[in-house]
Design a protein around this motif. Structure first.
Motif, PDB file in Angstrom:
ATOM      1  N   GLY A   1      -7.126  -6.616   5.566  1.00  0.00           N
ATOM      2  CA  GLY A   1      -6.497  -5.346   5.220  1.00  0.00           C
ATOM      3  C   GLY A   1      -5.839  -4.657   6.393  1.00  0.00           C
ATOM      4  O   GLY A   1      -5.149  -3.661   6.220  1.00  0.00           O
ATOM      5  N   GLY A   2      -6.044  -5.191   7.613  1.00  0.00           N
ATOM      6  CA  GLY A   2      -5.468  -4.530   8.777  1.00  0.00           C
ATOM      7  C   GLY A   2      -4.168  -5.175   9.211  1.00  0.00           C
ATOM      8  O   GLY A   2      -3.758  -6.202   8.653  1.00  0.00           O
ATOM      9  N   PRO A   3      -3.494  -4.580  10.194  1.00  0.00           N
ATOM     10  CA  PRO A   3      -3.861  -3.314  10.839  1.00  0.00           C
ATOM     11  C   PRO A   3      -3.427  -2.109   9.996  1.00  0.00           C
ATOM     12  O   PRO A   3      -2.386  -2.146   9.353  1.00  0.00           O
ATOM     13  CB  PRO A   3      -3.085  -3.369  12.148  1.00  0.00           C
ATOM     14  CG  PRO A   3      -1.854  -4.157  11.810  1.00  0.00           C
ATOM     15  CD  PRO A   3      -2.294  -5.186  10.802  1.00  0.00           C
ATOM     16  N   LYS A   4      -4.212  -1.053  10.025  1.00  0.00           N
ATOM     17  CA  LYS A   4      -3.905   0.127   9.207  1.00  0.00           C
ATOM     18  C   LYS A   4      -4.835   1.255   9.628  1.00  0.00           C
ATOM     19  O   LYS A   4      -5.960   1.017  10.065  1.00  0.00           O
ATOM     20  CB  LYS A   4      -4.101  -0.200   7.725  1.00  0.00           C
ATOM     21  CG  LYS A   4      -3.819   0.931   6.778  1.00  0.00           C
ATOM     22  CD  LYS A   4      -3.981   0.483   5.324  1.00  0.00           C
ATOM     23  CE  LYS A   4      -5.410   0.106   5.025  1.00  0.00           C
ATOM     24  NZ  LYS A   4      -5.582  -0.252   3.578  1.00  0.00           N
TER      25      LYS A   4
ATOM     26  N   GLY B   1       7.540  -5.740  12.095  1.00  0.00           N
ATOM     27  CA  GLY B   1       8.115  -6.562  13.159  1.00  0.00           C
ATOM     28  C   GLY B   1       7.551  -6.312  14.534  1.00  0.00           C
ATOM     29  O   GLY B   1       7.978  -6.937  15.502  1.00  0.00           O
ATOM     30  N   THR B   2       6.593  -5.384  14.648  1.00  0.00           N
ATOM     31  CA  THR B   2       6.057  -5.079  15.983  1.00  0.00           C
ATOM     32  C   THR B   2       4.807  -5.889  16.297  1.00  0.00           C
ATOM     33  O   THR B   2       4.372  -5.918  17.436  1.00  0.00           O
ATOM     34  CB  THR B   2       5.710  -3.593  16.104  1.00  0.00           C
ATOM     35  OG1 THR B   2       4.706  -3.260  15.123  1.00  0.00           O
ATOM     36  CG2 THR B   2       6.940  -2.719  15.889  1.00  0.00           C
ATOM     37  N   LEU B   3       4.216  -6.531  15.292  1.00  0.00           N
ATOM     38  CA  LEU B   3       2.950  -7.226  15.524  1.00  0.00           C
ATOM     39  C   LEU B   3       2.935  -8.622  14.916  1.00  0.00           C
ATOM     40  O   LEU B   3       3.327  -8.831  13.769  1.00  0.00           O
ATOM     41  CB  LEU B   3       1.794  -6.431  14.912  1.00  0.00           C
ATOM     42  CG  LEU B   3       1.263  -5.252  15.715  1.00  0.00           C
ATOM     43  CD1 LEU B   3       0.126  -4.595  14.959  1.00  0.00           C
ATOM     44  CD2 LEU B   3       0.795  -5.685  17.077  1.00  0.00           C
TER      45      LEU B   3
ATOM     46  N   VAL C   1      -9.945  -1.000  10.356  1.00  0.00           N
ATOM     47  CA  VAL C   1      -9.154  -2.237  10.283  1.00  0.00           C
ATOM     48  C   VAL C   1      -7.897  -2.144  11.144  1.00  0.00           C
ATOM     49  O   VAL C   1      -6.971  -2.932  10.981  1.00  0.00           O
ATOM     50  CB  VAL C   1      -8.774  -2.569   8.819  1.00  0.00           C
ATOM     51  CG1 VAL C   1     -10.010  -2.859   7.991  1.00  0.00           C
ATOM     52  CG2 VAL C   1      -7.971  -1.427   8.203  1.00  0.00           C
ATOM     53  N   LEU C   2      -7.861  -1.186  12.068  1.00  0.00           N
ATOM     54  CA  LEU C   2      -6.684  -1.032  12.917  1.00  0.00           C
ATOM     55  C   LEU C   2      -6.704  -2.019  14.075  1.00  0.00           C
ATOM     56  O   LEU C   2      -5.666  -2.574  14.452  1.00  0.00           O
ATOM     57  CB  LEU C   2      -6.602   0.399  13.445  1.00  0.00           C
ATOM     58  CG  LEU C   2      -5.429   0.718  14.368  1.00  0.00           C
ATOM     59  CD1 LEU C   2      -4.090   0.447  13.693  1.00  0.00           C
ATOM     60  CD2 LEU C   2      -5.496   2.174  14.846  1.00  0.00           C
ATOM     61  N   TYR C   3      -7.869  -2.257  14.650  1.00  0.00           N
ATOM     62  CA  TYR C   3      -7.977  -3.120  15.823  1.00  0.00           C
ATOM     63  C   TYR C   3      -8.636  -4.456  15.464  1.00  0.00           C
ATOM     64  O   TYR C   3      -9.550  -4.501  14.642  1.00  0.00           O
ATOM     65  CB  TYR C   3      -8.829  -2.441  16.896  1.00  0.00           C
ATOM     66  CG  TYR C   3      -8.106  -1.365  17.668  1.00  0.00           C
ATOM     67  CD1 TYR C   3      -7.353  -1.691  18.786  1.00  0.00           C
ATOM     68  CD2 TYR C   3      -8.194  -0.032  17.297  1.00  0.00           C
ATOM     69  CE1 TYR C   3      -6.700  -0.700  19.517  1.00  0.00           C
ATOM     70  CE2 TYR C   3      -7.547   0.961  18.017  1.00  0.00           C
ATOM     71  CZ  TYR C   3      -6.797   0.612  19.133  1.00  0.00           C
ATOM     72  OH  TYR C   3      -6.157   1.592  19.846  1.00  0.00           O
TER      73      TYR C   3
END
Length: 258
Positions: free
Chosen positions: A103-106, A172-174, A90-92
């Motif tokens: 559930g992402g990103p993680k 705050g980065t995404l 679930v990161l990309y």
């Protein structure tokens, strides 16, 4: 009248040479032997001095070798802490999409110990950020701080039974706009980098810091990145240590009672 006769003293020539001019006399042989003994003694003194210096150097070399062997043995059994990434499903976002799976990103990871002795974790600064490339120097602003005080057993990389630790990107980065911009700027789409530093003690009482940095791919594989600026192991300094709670001194004469 009787005549007085004057006695005549006769001096006969002698061919006997004074002994002090005879270099083969016993007295000169004594001189020769004394001189030879002095030269031998001097040579013995010089040899003894050189032998002493050589013995001292051999002792120093042996001590140095023993010290280096001890340091090598200590270094060889010290823990080496590295994160092992377990799940990036679930990161990309899906390719061509700006929306993450539910559930992402993680990503999730566990601490792995590649050393031969246990490690006592004190703290870890962890960063998961989307970047085109890693910054020249690590940026710790907004990093996730963990102070779990876990004990990581030696050779723990062989054990997958421990519960993985979840990690999400720095706040705050995404957002969708950011993801869209990154997808356009990066030839092969969004890139995530996972980097950090972990402070821990070994069983010999040494406090160490290990740094790491990985580029994480969609398939879950990872490649080390950042060189020595990100990947290292060194003794910890006061700056690396966790901040401990301050305690106020007790008034004079008082003690803690339980």
């Amino acid at each position: 009248m009787d005549l007085v006769r004057t006695p005549v003293i006769r001096v006969e020539a002698s061919d006997i040479t004074p002994k002090h001019n005879n270099f083969l006399s016993s007295e000169w042989w004594l001189v020769y032997l004394t001189a030879a003994l002095a030269v031998f003694t001097l040579g013995l003194v010089i040899y003894t001095a050189r032998l002493y210096r050589s013995s001292v150097q051999v002792g120093k070399d042996a001590a140095k070798t023993a010290r280096e062997a001890m340091e090598f043995n200590e270094a060889s059994i010290r823990p080496v802490i590295v994160p092992k990434i377990h799940d990036v499903s679930v990161l990309y976002p899906a390719k061509g999409s700006n929306t993450f799976p539910q559930g992402g990103p993680k990503l999730t990871f566990t601490w792995e110990n590649y050393g031969q002795s246990a490690a006592f974790l004190l703290k870890a600064d962890l960063v998961l950020r989307p970047h085109r490339d890693l910054p020249a120097e690590p940026d710790w602003s907004g990093a996730t701080l963990r102070t779990d005080n876990n004990i990581i057993a030696p050779s723990s990389y062989k054990d997958d039974a421990r519960t993985p630790i979840p990690l999400t990107p720095v706040a705050g980065t995404l957002d969708e706009t950011k993801i869209s911009q990154l997808n356009m700027k990066i030839d092969h789409g969004l890139r995530f980098f996972f980097y950090g530093r972990v402070v821990y003690e070994d069983t010999l009482g040494n406090t160490l810091v290990s740094g790491f940095a990985f580029k994480v791919f969609r398939d879950g594989s990872r490649h080390m990145r950042g060189g020595a600026r990100y990947n290292y192991r060194r003794p910890a300094t006061e700056i690396d240590m966790p901040v401990e709670a301050e305690t106020s001194p007790l008034p004079s004469g008082e003690t803690n009672a339980r």
